[in-house]
Design a protein around this motif. Structure first.
Motif, PDB file in Angstrom:
ATOM      1  N   THR A 114       0.853  -1.180   0.000  1.00 27.12           N
ATOM      2  CA  THR A 114       0.000   0.000   0.000  1.00 27.12           C
ATOM      3  C   THR A 114       0.891   1.231   0.000  1.00 27.12           C
ATOM      4  OG1 THR A 114      -1.724  -1.149   1.249  1.00 27.12           O
ATOM      5  CG2 THR A 114      -1.793   1.245   1.249  1.00 27.12           C
ATOM      6  N   TYR A 128      -2.652   0.654  -4.194  1.00 23.99           N
ATOM      7  CA  TYR A 128      -2.021  -0.644  -3.977  1.00 23.99           C
ATOM      8  C   TYR A 128      -1.403  -1.085  -5.297  1.00 23.99           C
ATOM      9  CZ  TYR A 128      -1.271  -5.108  -1.608  1.00 23.99           C
ATOM     10  OH  TYR A 128      -0.701  -6.197  -0.996  1.00 23.99           O
ATOM     11  N   ILE A 309      -7.992  -3.189   1.190  1.00 29.90           N
ATOM     12  CA  ILE A 309      -7.241  -4.195   0.451  1.00 29.90           C
ATOM     13  C   ILE A 309      -7.206  -5.507   1.229  1.00 29.90           C
ATOM     14  CG2 ILE A 309      -4.935  -4.887  -0.331  1.00 29.90           C
ATOM     15  CD1 ILE A 309      -6.157  -2.903  -2.198  1.00 29.90           C
TER      16      ILE A 309
END
Length: 330
Positions: A114, A128, A309
């Motif tokens: 990230t 990301y 994520i």
């Protein structure tokens, strides 16, 4: 990772991380094409030139080979991603929801991270990636969210902007989907990719390449892109059928009013291959070449400035989120 400062400082910090990058051999044609692509960037997104120069100075890489690779590289078509946007008319919240799976080689999971990028005087963005060059998925502080997917090449090559520069351009200059689309259709593209762009109220899927761009809109609040051109099935590719299968399966599952849990369920689907890979293999070894699957999954709520994520298969990997609070604050 947080990258902040001037563009040159951001590039310099990244360049120090890629000193071991192995560059392919180049010939005169590669040098010429890379130089032409660089001139395109100088015209359309000059801040990336400053960032590139910082990266080059810290990387210790040969200038001609790095210029060719950074601006003009091409790569084999890779199919496997699924990108989804559901707009407010079809969500529980009444605002847009984004979901995507990124499929790639497990070996490259070691590069995944990230990044929060904060260039001085520009909108910040979180994203990301598995790639040293830039972000595959990103959201800026205005809530504009973008994710990419490969498309079959058209066979034509022309100078233009690489995907990581395109993503950065959209994150830098867009406060809405409308602005993002104007940028995407107005620039020349080196490679054939689709760009899903979403804000709190709207979404578009722009299929872009050297031959121009096609813009797709949601139908009844739903927009799904995989790795084939929605409006053009004439380009022959052996992965087109699996791409269509994933898209049809996602559309089949996205019924009624959708919320975050529904999106996780769709991204975790194995029946249509949306969540793909050798699941037993992934639990033990990530660095064996030739093995690929879903290496991360993303869910975003542009209205809430929430970007999440799951760094693996979404069927078994928890999502971790970053939320922008206010304007430009994390």
């Amino acid at each position: 990772m947080i990258q902040s400062g001037t563009r040159r400082e951001i590039g310099f910090a990244q360049g120090a991380r890629i000193r071991s990058l192995r560059l392919p051999p180049i010939g005169d044609a590669d040098r010429s094409f890379g130089a032409q692509c660089r001139r395109s960037v100088e015209r359309w997104h000059l801040p990336m030139i400053e960032e590139y120069e910082g990266m080059l100075s810290a990387s210790w890489l040969p200038e001609d080979a790095f210029e060719s690779y950074y601006f003009g590289r091409t790569a084999p078509y890779a199919g496997g991603c699924t990108n989804i946007a559901v707009t407010g008319e079809s969500t529980v919240s009444g605002t847009s929801l984004v979901g995507r799976n990124y499929d790639w080689a497990y070996a490259d999971k070691r590069w995944c991270e990230t990044r929060v990028i904060a260039p001085i005087g520009e909108p910040r963005r979180v994203g990301y990636t598995h790639h040293w060059g830039g972000l595959c998925d990103a959201m800026n502080e205005h809530g504009v969210t973008i994710c990419i997917a490969s498309l079959p090449p058209t066979g034509r090559t022309a100078p233009g902007l690489q995907w990581h520069i395109v993503v950065d351009l959209v994150m830098t200059r867009s406060t809405s989907v409308a602005e993002a689309v104007d940028l995407l259709v107005g620039i020349p593209h080196v490679r054939s990719l689709s760009y899903l762009v979403v804000d709190a109220t709207d979404a578009r899927l722009v299929e872009a390449g050297p031959d121009g761009s096609t813009v797709n809109s949601p139908e009844h609040g739903l927009l799904v892109g995989t790795n084939h051109r929605i409006g053009n099935g004439s380009i022959d590719d052996p992965r087109r059928d699996t791409s269509r299968k994933r898209r049809e399966r996602a559309r089949e599952l996205l019924v009624g009013k959708i919320d975050r849990s529904d999106m996780v369920r769709v991204l975790s689907d194995h029946t249509g291959g949306i969540c793909a890979g050798d699941y037993d293999f992934e639990q033990h070894v990530h660095t064996t070449s030739g093995q690929s699957g879903t290496i991360w999954s993303m869910i975003a709520s542009p209205a809430d400035r929430l970007f999440e994520i799951a760094p693996g298969h979404p069927c078994s990997t928890p999502f971790n989120g970053i939320r922008w609070i206010g304007y430009g604050e994390q």
